[in-house]
Design a protein around this motif. Structure first.
Motif, short mmCIF file in Angstrom:
data_model
loop_
_atom_site.label_atom_id
_atom_site.label_comp_id
_atom_site.label_asym_id
_atom_site.label_seq_id
_atom_site.Cartn_x
_atom_site.Cartn_y
_atom_site.Cartn_z
N VAL A 114 -18.16 -4.64 2.27
CA VAL A 114 -17.28 -4.99 1.15
C VAL A 114 -15.98 -5.50 1.75
O VAL A 114 -15.35 -4.83 2.57
N VAL A 115 -15.61 -6.73 1.37
CA VAL A 115 -14.37 -7.34 1.87
C VAL A 115 -13.34 -7.30 0.74
O VAL A 115 -13.59 -7.81 -0.35
N ILE A 116 -12.21 -6.67 1.01
CA ILE A 116 -11.16 -6.45 0.02
C ILE A 116 -9.91 -7.19 0.48
O ILE A 116 -9.17 -6.70 1.33
N PRO A 117 -9.67 -8.41 -0.06
CA PRO A 117 -8.54 -9.19 0.41
C PRO A 117 -7.20 -8.55 0.04
O PRO A 117 -7.06 -7.92 -1.01
N VAL A 118 -6.22 -8.74 0.93
CA VAL A 118 -4.85 -8.32 0.65
C VAL A 118 -4.28 -9.32 -0.34
O VAL A 118 -4.51 -10.53 -0.23
N SER A 119 -3.55 -8.84 -1.35
CA SER A 119 -2.98 -9.75 -2.33
C SER A 119 -1.86 -10.58 -1.69
O SER A 119 -1.22 -10.14 -0.74
N GLU A 120 -1.67 -11.78 -2.24
CA GLU A 120 -0.67 -12.70 -1.68
C GLU A 120 0.70 -12.04 -1.62
O GLU A 120 1.43 -12.18 -0.66
N ARG A 121 1.03 -11.29 -2.67
CA ARG A 121 2.38 -10.71 -2.69
C ARG A 121 2.54 -9.57 -1.71
O ARG A 121 3.66 -9.16 -1.41
N ALA A 122 1.42 -9.03 -1.21
CA ALA A 122 1.51 -7.94 -0.24
C ALA A 122 1.54 -8.43 1.20
O ALA A 122 1.79 -7.66 2.11
#
Length: 140
Positions: A114-122
């Motif tokens: 499962v790949v969970i991308p970091v949000s742009e704002r983080a």
């Protein structure tokens, strides 16, 4: 061994459906690490039917469910039975720093990824510092 997983914290809570006939919790071992702009979760699920794997996000909770069916032939007599079957469940709490809309999952060689991308704002970002040189104007 103290590990911190930034915006993802593990519940490690097993629902009643996760307990087998002898009431012992079934394990779905996981590795969780950050790789660049994403968190990657590997879960060992050997022998499960890929169609039974369910990964879903409800609010801030990521749930992974999978089913392994016991391979029993008619008239079989068990000599040893160490491989558990039934429903597996793991749940994780996602923080604000991940992009839940872009989570993806794949299954191969008995491992769910499962790949969970970091949000742009983080994501850390460089803030440009502009130079504002004061020019004193001399009134004539």
């Amino acid at each position: 061994m103290g590990m911190t997983f930034d915006p993802i914290s593990q519940f490690d809570r097993f629902a009643a459906s996760v307990l087998d006939s002898v009431r012992s919790p079934r394990l779905m071992p996981v590795d969780l690490f950050r790789d660049g702009d994403a968190y990657v979760l590997h879960a060992d699920l050997p022998g499960v039917d890929p169609g039974s794997i369910d990964v879903d996000v409800d609010g801030s909770q990521l749930s992974i469910r999978a089913q392994r069916t016991a391979d029993t032939g008619e008239g079989s007599r068990w000599l040893t039975r160490e491989r558990s079957s039934g429903m597996f469940l793991r749940q994780f709490t996602l923080g604000d720093g991940v992009d839940v809309d872009r989570i993806s999952a794949s299954y191969g060689n008995g491992v769910l990824t499962v790949v969970i991308p970091v949000s742009e704002r983080a994501k850390p970002r460089k803030i440009a510092v502009e130079s504002s040189e004061h020019r004193e104007e001399i009134a004539a």
